[in-house]
Structures are given as C-alpha cells and as structure tokens.
Design a protein around this motif. Structure first.
Motif, PDB file in Angstrom:
ATOM      1  N   TYR A   1     127.059  53.506 -35.797  1.00 63.37           N
ATOM      2  CA  TYR A   1     126.656  53.136 -36.914  1.00 63.37           C
ATOM      3  C   TYR A   1     128.022  52.181 -37.745  1.00 63.37           C
ATOM      4  O   TYR A   1     129.078  51.564 -36.588  1.00 63.37           O
ATOM      5  N   HIS A   2     127.263  51.927 -39.060  1.00 62.00           N
ATOM      6  CA  HIS A   2     128.608  51.590 -39.667  1.00 62.00           C
ATOM      7  C   HIS A   2     129.442  52.375 -41.209  1.00 62.00           C
ATOM      8  O   HIS A   2     128.637  52.903 -41.139  1.00 62.00           O
ATOM      9  N   SER A   3     130.269  51.356 -41.253  1.00 64.68           N
ATOM     10  CA  SER A   3     131.246  52.251 -41.742  1.00 64.68           C
ATOM     11  C   SER A   3     132.176  51.058 -43.194  1.00 64.68           C
ATOM     12  O   SER A   3     133.417  50.316 -42.497  1.00 64.68           O
ATOM     13  N   GLY A   4     131.360  50.820 -43.927  1.00 68.50           N
ATOM     14  CA  GLY A   4     132.968  49.981 -45.048  1.00 68.50           C
ATOM     15  C   GLY A   4     134.137  50.467 -45.093  1.00 68.50           C
ATOM     16  O   GLY A   4     134.893  49.590 -44.185  1.00 68.50           O
ATOM     17  N   TYR A   5     134.320  51.572 -45.291  1.00 66.10           N
ATOM     18  CA  TYR A   5     135.959  51.625 -45.518  1.00 66.10           C
ATOM     19  C   TYR A   5     135.675  53.352 -45.727  1.00 66.10           C
ATOM     20  O   TYR A   5     137.003  54.548 -45.725  1.00 66.10           O
ATOM     21  N   GLY A   6     135.337  54.065 -44.553  1.00 70.32           N
ATOM     22  CA  GLY A   6     135.833  55.030 -44.073  1.00 70.32           C
ATOM     23  C   GLY A   6     135.158  56.081 -43.919  1.00 70.32           C
ATOM     24  O   GLY A   6     135.473  57.488 -42.682  1.00 70.32           O
ATOM     25  N   HIS A   7     134.352  56.182 -44.829  1.00 69.79           N
ATOM     26  CA  HIS A   7     133.527  57.559 -45.134  1.00 69.79           C
ATOM     27  C   HIS A   7     132.513  57.937 -44.178  1.00 69.79           C
ATOM     28  O   HIS A   7     132.721  58.924 -43.547  1.00 69.79           O
TER      29      HIS A   7
END
Ligand SMILES: Cc1cc2nc3c(=O)[nH]c(=O)nc-3n(C[C@H](O)[C@H](O)[C@H](O)COP(=O)(O)O)c2cc1C
Length: 183
Positions: free
Chosen positions: A8-14
């Motif tokens: 997965y990728h997450s830009g801001y942690g959500h």
C-alpha cells in the motif's frame, strides 16, 4: 514468510491505519510503497512468495495515488512472466468524501489484478442500509468490490471511524477465508 502481503501507499497516514487493520484481520505482512513510489529492498521477492496480494491506496483525484501507479507500472516486470498468475488479489482505498470516486480506484486495482491473471476477492459481506445503521456498523460505506473507508479531510489518523477499522479487520479475515477456500 507471510502468505498474505498488503502492499500500500499512504501519503498522510490514514490509508496506513486501514492497512494495519487489514493486517490485524488477516495476519498478513505490510509492504509500504514509499513517497517516491518504490518498495523497500526485498519487496518484490516478498510479493513473489505471497499467495495473496492486497492492494491499498488513498483515492487522489478520483484514482490511486501516483506512487501506487508507479508501483503498478513497475509490476510489468512480473507481468512478463505472469509471476502473480493465480495468486489471490483484493483491494482497499480510503478517501475524504463519502463517495469521492473511490470505486474508480478499486476498479483500477481490479484491472491490475486481471492483467496479472489473479483471482479477485471482494468483500463477501452485506452492507447495512437501514435507518438504524450508523457509520460504526461494519461495511457501512457499502463497498462490495473492495474495502472503502472514509476519513474526513480534517480528521487526524487517530480520529478514523471505528466502524471503518472494524470493516478493515473483517476484510482481512475475508482474505484468509478466501485463501482457505482455494487451498
Ligand atoms: C492530491 C489529493 C487528491 C485527493 N482526491 C480525493 C478524491 O478524489 N476523492 C476524495 O474523496 N478525497 C480525495 N482526497 C482526500 C484523501 O483521499 C484523504 O485525505 C485520504 O484520507 C488521504 O489518505 P492518506 O492519509 O493515506 O494519504 C485527496 C487528497 C489529496 C492530497
């Protein structure tokens, strides 16, 4: 090595928080696509050894993040040899708006899985739809093709909806169930 890998990728942690809940439900290993769209050393080998790959990305501008897309494009190397053929696939996305075009992101992940010759697994559960239901009911957002979660744009990682995280755990359990059915 884990049979289930959640990449997965997450830009801001959500989306990371959702991925962690999927891992809690499935016992799968987390594999992070970094801010440059790259996997850590050994990441591709981890995916090669997996029996199930769960894709995760936030929805940005109605689709997966560019970092996720870079990962997907890089997987063309695995596509050449059909390395992921007959592995199980599933997907999840998190975004700010209740709808927010999340289905477009899931559709992209589904298409990716089909290019790789994988078996796509959906949610396998009903979505609550009566007046009595709340956002804290499991699968309240109502995805069937994959896991959808909603984080209001001003909500911190710690303010994510408990029902969404419970849904993510149930989705993880669903992947385990599907793997067992295929065994
Ligand atoms: C560049 C960008 C584009 C976005 N586009 C959408 C969108 O199309 N639909 C939506 O509902 N939310 C959109 N959002 C909100 C994010 O999906 C939301 O903040 C999400 O929780 C971010 O997940 P992350 O913390 O894992 O990066 C966008 C956010 C950014 C930064």
């Amino acid at each position: 090595m884990s049979k289930i890998v959640i990449v997965y990728h997450s830009g801001y942690g959500h989306t990371r928080k959702v991925a962690e809940a999927v891992a809690a439900g499935s016992g799968g290993a987390l594999l992070v696509i970094d801010a440059e769209g790259n996997l850590p050393a050994g990441g591709w080998e981890q995916l090669a050894a997996a029996e199930a790959i769960v894709f995760g990305s936030p929805t940005y501008m109605g689709g997966p993040s560019w970092q996720f897309k870079k990962f997907a494009d890089a997987s063309s190397k695995q596509w050449f040899t059909m390395q992921w053929r007959n592995k199980l696939a599933a997907g999840f996305t998190n975004s700010a708006t209740l709808n927010g075009d999340k289905f477009s992101t899931l559709t992209y992940m589904f298409t990716l899985s089909q290019q790789h010759g994988m078996f796509w697994v959906g949610m396998g559960m009903h979505a609550p739809n009566a007046k009595k239901h709340t956002r804290d009911d499991v699968n309240n957002v109502g995805g069937y093709a994959g896991l959808m979660t909603v984080t209001p744009s001003d909500a911190s990682v710690d303010e994510m909806v408990p029902g969404d995280l419970a849904t993510a755990r149930a989705f993880g359990e669903r992947v385990v169930e599907a793997l067992a059915e295929l065994a």
